[in-house]
Design a protein around this motif. Structure first.
Motif, PDB file in Angstrom:
ATOM      1  N   LEU A 161      17.775  24.718  64.636  1.00  0.00           N
ATOM      2  CA  LEU A 161      16.920  24.198  63.571  1.00  0.00           C
ATOM      3  C   LEU A 161      15.445  24.438  63.881  1.00  0.00           C
ATOM      4  CD1 LEU A 161      16.705  22.679  60.906  1.00  0.00           C
ATOM      5  CD2 LEU A 161      16.756  20.539  62.192  1.00  0.00           C
ATOM      6  N   LEU A 162      15.039  24.186  65.107  1.00  0.00           N
ATOM      7  CA  LEU A 162      13.634  24.369  65.481  1.00  0.00           C
ATOM      8  C   LEU A 162      13.229  25.843  65.460  1.00  0.00           C
ATOM      9  CD1 LEU A 162      13.248  21.790  68.396  1.00  0.00           C
ATOM     10  CD2 LEU A 162      12.339  21.608  66.068  1.00  0.00           C
ATOM     11  N   SER A 163      14.195  26.731  65.671  1.00  0.00           N
ATOM     12  CA  SER A 163      13.887  28.169  65.670  1.00  0.00           C
ATOM     13  C   SER A 163      13.494  28.678  64.289  1.00  0.00           C
ATOM     14  CB  SER A 163      15.092  28.970  66.179  1.00  0.00           C
ATOM     15  OG  SER A 163      16.155  28.974  65.241  1.00  0.00           O
ATOM     16  N   THR A 164      13.765  27.883  63.249  1.00  0.00           N
ATOM     17  CA  THR A 164      13.395  28.295  61.890  1.00  0.00           C
ATOM     18  C   THR A 164      11.902  28.113  61.624  1.00  0.00           C
ATOM     19  OG1 THR A 164      13.905  26.111  60.942  1.00  0.00           O
ATOM     20  CG2 THR A 164      15.698  27.723  61.034  1.00  0.00           C
ATOM     21  N   GLY A 165      11.187  27.522  62.576  1.00  0.00           N
ATOM     22  CA  GLY A 165       9.731  27.395  62.468  1.00  0.00           C
ATOM     23  C   GLY A 165       9.291  26.601  61.256  1.00  0.00           C
ATOM     24  N   ASN A 166       8.416  27.196  60.474  1.00  0.00           N
ATOM     25  CA  ASN A 166       7.907  26.549  59.258  1.00  0.00           C
ATOM     26  C   ASN A 166       8.473  27.188  57.994  1.00  0.00           C
ATOM     27  OD1 ASN A 166       6.150  24.742  60.669  1.00  0.00           O
ATOM     28  ND2 ASN A 166       4.705  26.428  60.954  1.00  0.00           N
ATOM     29  N   SER A 167       9.517  27.965  58.146  1.00  0.00           N
ATOM     30  CA  SER A 167      10.096  28.656  56.990  1.00  0.00           C
ATOM     31  C   SER A 167      10.755  27.674  56.031  1.00  0.00           C
ATOM     32  CB  SER A 167      11.139  29.682  57.470  1.00  0.00           C
ATOM     33  OG  SER A 167      12.240  29.033  58.087  1.00  0.00           O
ATOM     34  N   THR A 168      10.888  28.112  54.799  1.00  0.00           N
ATOM     35  CA  THR A 168      11.590  27.324  53.782  1.00  0.00           C
ATOM     36  C   THR A 168      13.092  27.497  53.990  1.00  0.00           C
ATOM     37  OG1 THR A 168       9.778  27.603  52.200  1.00  0.00           O
ATOM     38  CG2 THR A 168      11.942  27.004  51.305  1.00  0.00           C
ATOM     39  N   LEU A 169      13.789  26.394  54.172  1.00  0.00           N
ATOM     40  CA  LEU A 169      15.234  26.427  54.395  1.00  0.00           C
ATOM     41  C   LEU A 169      15.939  26.437  53.042  1.00  0.00           C
ATOM     42  CD1 LEU A 169      15.207  23.815  57.264  1.00  0.00           C
ATOM     43  CD2 LEU A 169      15.770  26.223  57.523  1.00  0.00           C
ATOM     44  N   VAL A 170      16.789  27.424  52.843  1.00  0.00           N
ATOM     45  CA  VAL A 170      17.417  27.626  51.529  1.00  0.00           C
ATOM     46  C   VAL A 170      18.934  27.625  51.671  1.00  0.00           C
ATOM     47  CG1 VAL A 170      17.547  29.106  49.507  1.00  0.00           C
ATOM     48  CG2 VAL A 170      15.460  29.072  50.879  1.00  0.00           C
ATOM     49  N   TYR A 171      19.576  26.688  50.985  1.00  0.00           N
ATOM     50  CA  TYR A 171      21.042  26.649  50.971  1.00  0.00           C
ATOM     51  C   TYR A 171      21.527  27.524  49.824  1.00  0.00           C
ATOM     52  CZ  TYR A 171      25.816  24.838  50.939  1.00  0.00           C
ATOM     53  OH  TYR A 171      27.191  24.722  50.982  1.00  0.00           O
ATOM     54  N   ALA A 172      22.107  28.660  50.173  1.00  0.00           N
ATOM     55  CA  ALA A 172      22.448  29.694  49.184  1.00  0.00           C
ATOM     56  C   ALA A 172      23.859  29.522  48.648  1.00  0.00           C
ATOM     57  CB  ALA A 172      22.263  31.078  49.800  1.00  0.00           C
ATOM     58  N   ASP A 173      24.116  28.398  47.999  1.00  0.00           N
ATOM     59  CA  ASP A 173      25.410  28.187  47.355  1.00  0.00           C
ATOM     60  C   ASP A 173      25.270  28.565  45.881  1.00  0.00           C
ATOM     61  OD1 ASP A 173      27.771  27.306  46.189  1.00  0.00           O
ATOM     62  OD2 ASP A 173      27.911  25.536  47.460  1.00  0.00           O
ATOM     63  N   PRO A 174      25.931  29.629  45.444  1.00  0.00           N
ATOM     64  CA  PRO A 174      25.756  30.086  44.066  1.00  0.00           C
ATOM     65  C   PRO A 174      26.342  29.132  43.028  1.00  0.00           C
ATOM     66  CG  PRO A 174      27.484  31.345  45.153  1.00  0.00           C
ATOM     67  CD  PRO A 174      26.846  30.499  46.212  1.00  0.00           C
ATOM     68  N   LYS A 175      27.244  28.243  43.452  1.00  0.00           N
ATOM     69  CA  LYS A 175      27.901  27.339  42.504  1.00  0.00           C
ATOM     70  C   LYS A 175      27.300  25.935  42.496  1.00  0.00           C
ATOM     71  CE  LYS A 175      32.367  29.725  42.826  1.00  0.00           C
ATOM     72  NZ  LYS A 175      33.827  29.569  43.152  1.00  0.00           N
ATOM     73  N   ASP A 176      26.488  25.634  43.486  1.00  0.00           N
ATOM     74  CA  ASP A 176      25.938  24.276  43.604  1.00  0.00           C
ATOM     75  C   ASP A 176      24.458  24.287  43.239  1.00  0.00           C
ATOM     76  OD1 ASP A 176      25.105  21.704  44.377  1.00  0.00           O
ATOM     77  OD2 ASP A 176      26.641  21.612  45.950  1.00  0.00           O
ATOM     78  N   LYS A 177      24.124  23.629  42.131  1.00  0.00           N
ATOM     79  CA  LYS A 177      22.738  23.596  41.672  1.00  0.00           C
ATOM     80  C   LYS A 177      22.017  22.319  42.088  1.00  0.00           C
ATOM     81  CE  LYS A 177      23.577  26.586  37.688  1.00  0.00           C
ATOM     82  NZ  LYS A 177      23.359  26.782  36.232  1.00  0.00           N
ATOM     83  N   ILE A 178      22.663  21.542  42.918  1.00  0.00           N
ATOM     84  CA  ILE A 178      22.019  20.337  43.437  1.00  0.00           C
ATOM     85  C   ILE A 178      21.734  20.506  44.925  1.00  0.00           C
ATOM     86  CG2 ILE A 178      22.238  17.857  43.844  1.00  0.00           C
ATOM     87  CD1 ILE A 178      23.947  17.701  41.333  1.00  0.00           C
ATOM     88  N   LEU A 179      22.783  20.725  45.696  1.00  0.00           N
ATOM     89  CA  LEU A 179      22.580  20.951  47.135  1.00  0.00           C
ATOM     90  C   LEU A 179      21.913  22.297  47.387  1.00  0.00           C
ATOM     91  CD1 LEU A 179      25.841  19.662  48.879  1.00  0.00           C
ATOM     92  CD2 LEU A 179      23.654  18.507  48.585  1.00  0.00           C
ATOM     93  N   GLY A 180      22.266  23.294  46.581  1.00  0.00           N
ATOM     94  CA  GLY A 180      21.751  24.646  46.777  1.00  0.00           C
ATOM     95  C   GLY A 180      20.786  25.067  45.694  1.00  0.00           C
ATOM     96  N   VAL A 181      20.532  26.377  45.648  1.00  0.00           N
ATOM     97  CA  VAL A 181      19.589  26.920  44.658  1.00  0.00           C
ATOM     98  C   VAL A 181      20.306  27.640  43.516  1.00  0.00           C
ATOM     99  CG1 VAL A 181      17.716  27.131  46.321  1.00  0.00           C
ATOM    100  CG2 VAL A 181      19.287  29.059  45.996  1.00  0.00           C
ATOM    101  N   GLY A 182      21.641  27.575  43.514  1.00  0.00           N
ATOM    102  CA  GLY A 182      22.385  28.221  42.435  1.00  0.00           C
ATOM    103  C   GLY A 182      22.431  29.722  42.537  1.00  0.00           C
ATOM    104  N   LEU A 183      22.056  30.264  43.699  1.00  0.00           N
ATOM    105  CA  LEU A 183      22.076  31.710  43.929  1.00  0.00           C
ATOM    106  C   LEU A 183      22.734  31.984  45.276  1.00  0.00           C
ATOM    107  CD1 LEU A 183      18.402  32.649  42.916  1.00  0.00           C
ATOM    108  CD2 LEU A 183      20.459  32.928  41.509  1.00  0.00           C
ATOM    109  N   GLY A 184      23.417  33.139  45.367  1.00  0.00           N
ATOM    110  CA  GLY A 184      24.051  33.529  46.615  1.00  0.00           C
ATOM    111  C   GLY A 184      23.071  34.165  47.577  1.00  0.00           C
ATOM    112  N   ALA A 185      23.476  34.263  48.834  1.00  0.00           N
ATOM    113  CA  ALA A 185      22.600  34.822  49.869  1.00  0.00           C
ATOM    114  C   ALA A 185      22.239  36.274  49.589  1.00  0.00           C
ATOM    115  CB  ALA A 185      23.273  34.700  51.238  1.00  0.00           C
ATOM    116  N   ASP A 186      23.099  36.998  48.870  1.00  0.00           N
ATOM    117  CA  ASP A 186      22.848  38.412  48.581  1.00  0.00           C
ATOM    118  C   ASP A 186      22.091  38.633  47.276  1.00  0.00           C
ATOM    119  OD1 ASP A 186      24.210  39.112  50.898  1.00  0.00           O
ATOM    120  OD2 ASP A 186      26.145  39.233  49.871  1.00  0.00           O
ATOM    121  N   ASP A 187      21.830  37.575  46.543  1.00  0.00           N
ATOM    122  CA  ASP A 187      21.104  37.697  45.280  1.00  0.00           C
ATOM    123  C   ASP A 187      19.638  38.024  45.569  1.00  0.00           C
ATOM    124  OD1 ASP A 187      19.601  36.949  42.825  1.00  0.00           O
ATOM    125  OD2 ASP A 187      21.584  36.288  42.147  1.00  0.00           O
TER     126      ASP A 187
END
Length: 265
Positions: A161-187
């Motif tokens: 977790l600490l290795s991610t620095g100050n980056s924006t953490l993005v949960y790439a679940d294409p089907k979940d528009k609450i926990l994720g961003v509604g897009l897949g990692a390859d989108d």
């Protein structure tokens, strides 16, 4: 390139009718443009250098994408990663199971609770949980609490977790528009937050946990220096022990308690 010229030339002053404080010149092929600024304008702060007038370059946002538990780099951040966790006296097989059980319990559906506890497959757990309609108040607070408990019980999570620095953490679940961003990692839109179709609640929860970890690391570093100074200078032993006691991680806030295993009997 811009050139700034300061002058007190009486000749220019007489021609213009006021005292010249500063002039600006820009070199252009075969031409020289000269801007002369009066004392009043200069004193009022109306003069801005060409370098100062350039718009600041926006800092490029960095992203850390996570979704698949099998991902070697950040898969461990996925809520579906099989990591045992004891939360509120109950043992769970994953963060997904912990959250769904806590959610349905909060909504008063204790009849669904044992069904969820018998399942270990995160996909099946979500399907069962979806049978219980209704929203709970401040779900991100529960997620943060679960993730903190996970960090405390699995030390190998902390450096990831600490290795991610100050980056924006993005949960790439294409089907979940609450926990994720509604897009897949390859989108291709995953790296453009304007194109997200979800709240990214899980990514924001991990970010909050990461910020707390950073503060703890900073505090530990400061206390380490203090202890070193105290010990090196023959400091008060009681003070040293008090500082060490204050550094202990609080367990109550994260919901971590002694393993009661009441749902596993």
């Amino acid at each position: 390139f811009p050139v700034t010229i300061r002058t007190n030339s009486d000749e220019i002053d007489k021609k213009l009718g006021y005292i010249v404080i500063m002039s600006r010149a820009r070199k252009i092929p075969n031409t020289i443009e000269l801007d002369v600024v009066s004392k009043s304008e200069y004193m009022e702060g109306g003069v801005e250098s060409e370098e100062e007038s350039q718009p600041e370059e926006e800092e490029q946002e960095e992203f850390t994408i996570f979704y698949d538990p099998a991902d070697e780099d950040h898969g461990i951040l996925s809520p579906d990663t099989m990591l045992d966790i004891i939360y509120n006296g109950t043992k769970y097989s994953s963060a997904t199971q912990a959250y769904e059980v806590e959610r349905v319990t909060t909504l008063g559906r204790k009849d669904i609770r044992p069904l969820l506890l018998r399942q270990r497959n995160p996909k099946m757990i979500r399907q069962l949980g979806s049978r219980v309609a209704g929203k709970i108040e401040n779900p991100i607070k529960i997620w943060i609490s679960i993730l903190k408990a996970l960090i405390e019980q699995h030390e190998d999570l902390k450096p990831v977790l600490l290795s991610t620095g100050n980056s924006t953490l993005v949960y790439a679940d294409p089907k979940d528009k609450i926990l994720g961003v509604g897009l897949g990692a390859d989108d291709e839109g995953i790296l453009d937050r304007k194109r997200w179709d979800g709240e990214n609640l899980l990514g924001n929860a991990w970010k909050a946990v990461r910020e707390d970890l950073k503060k703890e690391e900073e505090e530990r570093g400061m206390v380490g220096v203090m202890l070193s100074d105290l010990e090196g200078g023959g400091g008060d032993e009681d003070l040293v022990q008090k500082i060490l006691a204050d550094m202990k991680m609080p367990a109550a806030s994260s919901g971590v308690g002694p393993p009661a295993y009441r749902d596993w009997e």
